[in-house]
Design an enzyme around this catalytic site. Structure first.
Site, PDB file in Angstrom:
ATOM      1  N   SER A  43     -47.507 -67.640 -11.724  1.00 59.47           N
ATOM      2  CA  SER A  43     -47.120 -68.106 -13.046  1.00 59.47           C
ATOM      3  C   SER A  43     -45.632 -68.629 -12.836  1.00 59.47           C
ATOM      4  O   SER A  43     -44.549 -67.870 -12.182  1.00 59.47           O
ATOM      5  CB  SER A  43     -46.967 -67.021 -14.175  1.00 59.47           C
ATOM      6  N   TYR A  48     -48.120 -59.178 -18.933  1.00 60.41           N
ATOM      7  CA  TYR A  48     -48.551 -60.751 -17.912  1.00 60.41           C
ATOM      8  C   TYR A  48     -47.175 -60.808 -17.414  1.00 60.41           C
ATOM      9  O   TYR A  48     -47.825 -61.508 -16.303  1.00 60.41           O
ATOM     10  CB  TYR A  48     -49.109 -61.807 -19.337  1.00 60.41           C
TER      11      TYR A  48
HETATM   12  P1  NAD Z   1     -60.030 -68.640 -15.948  1.00 62.44           P
HETATM   13  O1  NAD Z   1     -60.267 -68.105 -17.089  1.00 62.44           O
HETATM   14  O2  NAD Z   1     -60.286 -69.551 -15.972  1.00 62.44           O
HETATM   15  O3  NAD Z   1     -59.877 -68.252 -14.876  1.00 62.44           O
HETATM   16  C1  NAD Z   1     -60.311 -66.796 -14.048  1.00 62.44           C
HETATM   17  C2  NAD Z   1     -61.144 -66.101 -13.159  1.00 62.44           C
HETATM   18  O4  NAD Z   1     -60.332 -64.848 -12.728  1.00 62.44           O
HETATM   19  C3  NAD Z   1     -62.342 -65.907 -14.467  1.00 62.44           C
HETATM   20  O5  NAD Z   1     -63.549 -66.224 -13.624  1.00 62.44           O
HETATM   21  C4  NAD Z   1     -62.316 -64.230 -14.184  1.00 62.44           C
HETATM   22  O6  NAD Z   1     -63.547 -63.881 -14.671  1.00 62.44           O
HETATM   23  C5  NAD Z   1     -61.897 -63.869 -12.976  1.00 62.44           C
HETATM   24  N1  NAD Z   1     -61.131 -63.104 -13.360  1.00 62.44           N
HETATM   25  C6  NAD Z   1     -60.597 -61.863 -14.382  1.00 62.44           C
HETATM   26  N2  NAD Z   1     -60.635 -60.294 -14.264  1.00 62.44           N
HETATM   27  C7  NAD Z   1     -61.361 -60.573 -12.961  1.00 62.44           C
HETATM   28  C8  NAD Z   1     -61.378 -59.336 -12.297  1.00 62.44           C
HETATM   29  N3  NAD Z   1     -61.108 -57.798 -12.431  1.00 62.44           N
HETATM   30  N4  NAD Z   1     -61.922 -58.738 -11.530  1.00 62.44           N
HETATM   31  C9  NAD Z   1     -62.483 -60.404 -11.091  1.00 62.44           C
HETATM   32  N5  NAD Z   1     -62.388 -62.059 -11.413  1.00 62.44           N
HETATM   33  C10 NAD Z   1     -61.459 -61.544 -12.739  1.00 62.44           C
HETATM   34  O7  NAD Z   1     -57.785 -69.181 -15.475  1.00 62.44           O
HETATM   35  P2  NAD Z   1     -58.067 -69.709 -14.506  1.00 62.44           P
HETATM   36  O8  NAD Z   1     -56.191 -69.975 -15.613  1.00 62.44           O
HETATM   37  O9  NAD Z   1     -58.103 -70.142 -13.700  1.00 62.44           O
HETATM   38  O10 NAD Z   1     -56.442 -68.085 -13.837  1.00 62.44           O
HETATM   39  C11 NAD Z   1     -56.223 -68.392 -12.144  1.00 62.44           C
HETATM   40  C12 NAD Z   1     -54.832 -67.475 -12.094  1.00 62.44           C
HETATM   41  O11 NAD Z   1     -54.019 -68.635 -12.713  1.00 62.44           O
HETATM   42  C13 NAD Z   1     -54.581 -66.510 -13.233  1.00 62.44           C
HETATM   43  O12 NAD Z   1     -54.334 -65.952 -11.553  1.00 62.44           O
HETATM   44  C14 NAD Z   1     -53.733 -67.296 -14.009  1.00 62.44           C
HETATM   45  O13 NAD Z   1     -52.796 -66.014 -14.582  1.00 62.44           O
HETATM   46  C15 NAD Z   1     -52.908 -67.991 -13.337  1.00 62.44           C
HETATM   47  N6  NAD Z   1     -52.657 -69.351 -14.109  1.00 62.44           N
HETATM   48  C16 NAD Z   1     -53.297 -69.521 -14.869  1.00 62.44           C
HETATM   49  C17 NAD Z   1     -52.502 -70.266 -15.609  1.00 62.44           C
HETATM   50  C18 NAD Z   1     -53.084 -71.634 -16.816  1.00 62.44           C
HETATM   51  O14 NAD Z   1     -52.322 -71.933 -17.592  1.00 62.44           O
HETATM   52  N7  NAD Z   1     -54.677 -72.003 -16.652  1.00 62.44           N
HETATM   53  C19 NAD Z   1     -51.077 -70.438 -15.506  1.00 62.44           C
HETATM   54  C20 NAD Z   1     -50.058 -69.877 -14.875  1.00 62.44           C
HETATM   55  C21 NAD Z   1     -50.760 -69.057 -14.179  1.00 62.44           C
END
Ligand code: NAD
Length: 260
Positions: free
Chosen positions: A142, A157
């Site tokens: 991130s 986080y």
């Molecule tokens: P999201 O919530 O849409 O998807 C995350 C997925 O991870 C979900 O399907 C959830 O069920 C799964 N998950 C969570 N804990 C888990 C576990 N213990 N075991 C297996 N699966 C698990 O979120 P996203 O935005 O697609 O996030 C994906 C990645 O991107 C994350 O690592 C997040 O930190 C990172 N990220 C997201 C953003 C944003 O703005 N969306 C920004 C920076 C980084």
């Protein structure tokens, strides 16, 4: 034919958001994709979306923070397809948003284990199957914890996301001898479900005057959040030979949000 056709990718967090988009994109490029997530119902939807296009996907319900669970998912992928070429380490949570005083030790552990320990575990259990042919490991970190430190209440986080970059660089150095590349993606705000899954102790944050707004839309390039598809395009680039000399680096994908 592109260089990814018939190769194998494991994608964690594949049931939603960035992982879902990346899984669909890599399958579109001809990869066989193993979809890993805690959320079995949504995993089935993603698998069906891919299979309905005549492409190859399997779904593996697993908790990435549990050693035996993620190891089993990786082993099942190799039993099925005998190889791993791309590992997209992407499952993650925001975790509890809270002041440091109020954050409980178990909330801290939950965020660190889900985001950071899982990164170590997924690399650890994948590497034995990648040492012969090389491959690409991609970690979703991130901008938080790396370029910006302005989201109050997200100390765990941000620490987990900074740790992923440090771990990924050590892994890149160690695994270069096997032609395994390791790179980190650092998104800004991306339009996914992650906020919906976040517990915010708004009352307490208000009492101690900590703003809880997130920089949605605060991106100079587009004035809106990025899309999961834009991140998926980067995952394709880092999986393919287009990035064959790139390892141990982080790529910011945030429309300059972190430069404000
Ligand atoms: P999201 O919530 O849409 O998807 C995350 C997925 O991870 C979900 O399907 C959830 O069920 C799964 N998950 C969570 N804990 C888990 C576990 N213990 N075991 C297996 N699966 C698990 O979120 P996203 O935005 O697609 O996030 C994906 C990645 O991107 C994350 O690592 C997040 O930190 C990172 N990220 C997201 C953003 C944003 O703005 N969306 C920004 C920076 C980084």
């Amino acid at each position: 034919m592109n260089d990814l056709a018939n190769k194998v990718a494991i994608i964690t967090g594949a049931a939603s958001g960035i992982g879902r988009a990346a899984a669909i994109s890599l399958a579109d490029k001809g990869m066989k994709v193993a979809l890993v997530d805690l959320n079995a119902d949504d995993l089935e939807e993603v698998k069906a979306t891919i299979n309905n296009k005549g492409q190859v996907a399997i779904s593996l319900e697993a908790n990435v923070a549990e050693p035996t669970s993620i190891q089993r998912a990786i082993d099942e992928t190799v039993e099925k397809w005998q190889q791993i070429d791309t590992v997209f380490i992407n499952a993650g949570i925001n975790g509890a948003v809270s002041s440091i005083e109020d954050l409980t030790p178990s909330e801290w552990d939950n965020t660190i284990e889900t985001n950071l320990k899982s990164t170590f575990l997924t690399v650890k259990y994948s590497v034995p199957f990648m040492k012969t042919n090389g491959g690409s490991i991609i970690i979703t970190s991130s901008i938080n914890g790396n370029r910006i430190f302005k989201n109050f209440g997200m100390s765990a986080y941000s620490t987990s996301k900074a740790g992923q970059v440090a771990f990924g660089k050590m892994a890149a150095l160690e695994l270069a001898q096997y032609k395994i590349r390791v790179n980190m993606i650092c998104p800004g705000a991306i339009d996914t479900n992650i906020e919906k899954n976040t517990f915010k102790d708004e009352k307490h944050l208000e009492e101690i005057a900590i703003p809880v707004e997130y920089p949605e839309g605060n991106q100079p390039l587009s004035h809106q959040s990025g899309s999961a598809q834009q991140v998926a395009d980067l995952v394709y680039f880092l999986s393919s030979d287009l990035s064959s000399h790139i390892t141990g680096t982080e790529v910011y994908i945030d429309g300059a949000e972190s430069l404000l």
